[in-house]
Scaffold this motif. Sequence first.
Motif, PDB file in Angstrom:
ATOM      1  N   GLU A  86      23.074  10.105  72.402  1.00 32.38           N
ATOM      2  CA  GLU A  86      24.277  10.905  72.186  1.00 32.38           C
ATOM      3  C   GLU A  86      25.498  10.282  72.837  1.00 32.38           C
ATOM      4  OE1 GLU A  86      23.701  14.979  73.232  1.00 32.38           O
ATOM      5  OE2 GLU A  86      22.275  15.315  71.592  1.00 32.38           O
ATOM      6  N   SER A  87      25.253   9.432  73.836  1.00 34.60           N
ATOM      7  CA  SER A  87      26.374   8.781  74.510  1.00 34.60           C
ATOM      8  C   SER A  87      26.607   7.378  73.957  1.00 34.60           C
ATOM      9  CB  SER A  87      26.098   8.694  76.011  1.00 34.60           C
ATOM     10  OG  SER A  87      24.861   8.023  76.243  1.00 34.60           O
ATOM     11  N   SER A 135      18.821  12.233  71.914  1.00 37.60           N
ATOM     12  CA  SER A 135      18.288  13.243  71.005  1.00 37.60           C
ATOM     13  C   SER A 135      17.178  12.603  70.177  1.00 37.60           C
ATOM     14  CB  SER A 135      19.414  13.756  70.096  1.00 37.60           C
ATOM     15  OG  SER A 135      18.920  14.686  69.168  1.00 37.60           O
ATOM     16  N   LYS A 163      15.759  17.011  73.127  1.00 36.23           N
ATOM     17  CA  LYS A 163      16.653  16.115  73.860  1.00 36.23           C
ATOM     18  C   LYS A 163      16.087  15.849  75.245  1.00 36.23           C
ATOM     19  CE  LYS A 163      20.858  17.747  71.554  1.00 36.23           C
ATOM     20  NZ  LYS A 163      22.223  18.296  71.723  1.00 36.23           N
ATOM     21  N   ILE A 164      16.378  14.644  75.763  1.00 34.91           N
ATOM     22  CA  ILE A 164      15.989  14.312  77.137  1.00 34.91           C
ATOM     23  C   ILE A 164      17.130  13.545  77.797  1.00 34.91           C
ATOM     24  CG2 ILE A 164      13.511  14.184  76.622  1.00 34.91           C
ATOM     25  CD1 ILE A 164      13.845  11.085  76.809  1.00 34.91           C
ATOM     26  N   ASP A 165      17.117  13.528  79.126  1.00 39.85           N
ATOM     27  CA  ASP A 165      18.028  12.681  79.905  1.00 39.85           C
ATOM     28  C   ASP A 165      17.195  11.580  80.529  1.00 39.85           C
ATOM     29  OD1 ASP A 165      20.652  14.019  79.713  1.00 39.85           O
ATOM     30  OD2 ASP A 165      19.574  15.689  80.643  1.00 39.85           O
ATOM     31  N   GLN A 184      21.419   8.367  80.393  1.00 36.17           N
ATOM     32  CA  GLN A 184      21.989   8.755  79.106  1.00 36.17           C
ATOM     33  C   GLN A 184      21.194   9.908  78.499  1.00 36.17           C
ATOM     34  OE1 GLN A 184      21.485   5.813  75.917  1.00 36.17           O
ATOM     35  NE2 GLN A 184      19.942   4.756  77.127  1.00 36.17           N
ATOM     36  N   ARG A 185      21.867  10.667  77.646  1.00 32.02           N
ATOM     37  CA  ARG A 185      21.231  11.787  76.955  1.00 32.02           C
ATOM     38  C   ARG A 185      20.823  11.304  75.571  1.00 32.02           C
ATOM     39  NH1 ARG A 185      20.311  16.803  77.996  1.00 32.02           N
ATOM     40  NH2 ARG A 185      20.419  18.507  76.492  1.00 32.02           N
TER      41      ARG A 185
END
Length: 585
Positions: free
Chosen positions: A293-294, A272, A263-265, A269-270
């Motif tokens: 994810e958002s 996956s 996962k990264i930001d 937004q996050r």
Amino acid sequence: MRVDPQQLKAFLLDEKLATSAQIEEAEKKSIQSGKKLGEVLVEEKIIGEEDLIKLQAYILGVPYVNLEKEKIDPRVLQIIPEPIARTHNIVAYKKAGQTLEVAMLDPEDLQTIEFIKKTANLKIRPRLASPASIQTILKQYQKSLEVEFGEIIKKETPVLTAYAEEERAILAEEGEDLKKIAEDLPIIKIVDTLIKHAVLQKASDIHIEPSEKEVMVRYRIDGILRPAMTLPFQVKAGIIARIKVLSNLKLDEHRLPQDGRFKIDMEGQRISFRVSVLPVYDGEKIVMRLLPESASKFTLEQLGFFGEGLELIKRSIKKPTGMILVTGPTGSGKTTTLYTVLEMLNTSEVNISTVEDPIEYRIEGINQTQVRPHIGLTFANGLRSLLRQDPNIIMVGEIRDEETASLAVNASLTGHLVLSTLHTNSAAGALPRLLDMKVEPFLIASTVNIITAQRLVRTLCPEKEAYVLSKSELDNLAKEFDLDAILKILRTQKIVPADGGWQDVKFYRPKRAAECADGYKGRIGIHEVMNVSEAIKALIVKGATSGEIEKKAKEEGMITMLEDGFIKAAQGITSLEEILRVTRE
């Protein structure tokens, strides 16, 4: 800036580039195909492409430029972002003070010129160029990326060189060497840039494909794979190692497929990433699926459901027991449809549990279990355990085998509402698939409430071009499809008058705009929703074929995916070409 066909004809005759007979024949073909006169003349080899462009430039009073041997200053080139340049075939090649000269193919694309003018805050001077010139300059974007990555591309460390030459040798210390490469700053920069570009372009997948001499990177955007960049073969080991480190995979395993996640930001937004590593002839191919994810919540209407099909789904999800099946190929939006239904059902009064592979989106208030076959947590085992958790509603990510199918059917028989997916081409095709998995016909008839099938099509941008199907186009379509049945559906949906014909149906072509790649932006589903009625239950028990079941469903009012596609095309949501592309697959 449009080149009038009459003007073009006059200049062609004056310059003796074509005869009257040739132009007359080309005009007929132009009307039949919907293509421009100039395009037909080039296709028929009556006039060369470059000669046509020079003539158009002369008629329009726009200078013609040949850039096939030009090297553009990267600072000038980057004034127009690469996605815009590639989508609209327009490149910046010369800047003097506050004036920017741009070469382009389409003299009518004023919207893109205005967009560049506003974003660059420069005076734009358009020039016409040949496709070969534009392609030459577009390749220089790739070179500018190589400059950005120059430190690693030009650097041939002993580890990289040894790995490239002796890739098939399994060395004890190789894992440690690769780990050092993966932590090398330039390699980190390359992988970060690949990911950043994919997120900015809203790609759903990143493909990293090694060949004998280079590494090709492609992004899947709105369902279409597009080349992103080409990197030298020497960086292959580092890129693969870096992604394996991120995904917590084995660095020294090159012979077996591996799957992982990270996962990264980014961009607020996050995201996956689901990673798949597959051994191929020239190394290892990596495909990364991007899962925000958002991701914003959808409604069934936003997904493309409407009318009787929408009402059938809403009625079915209110039932306390039974099965709701969503079918279609990989990447057709099945899981999104199921998540949308789960969001509708998600209240504090019910216990909702899922078994998924992978968990694509997290939903607050729902118990989601990730399948892990390597430790024995399969769909079947996970579902068996879920049934001891007192669920009201169960979602099984995919029914893949006999055991999972049997458990899902039995769960729906014993007081649960079960949602799941199957890989079939049509709604009726789900029934023989279940029979292949040794589910008894009477159990299918007793448990399945509805079956939906779907595909995803790209949606048109607001700027689009209306047209009516010609007789030759209708004749070609009639060879594949029942146009009378489709026209009847269009009349039922009041898209055409009760006594209307195909001449009353407007379809739309994509029109390129600065904000839209190829005139499309986003996707929507086309669906068929089959209600398992008493008549269809009787056919299932009798062992009827999928064709017989589909015929009965259509008699009872089911709109097929193709018909749904024609409705959306006639409404201007998508193009007819998109519908034919996905329904012919």
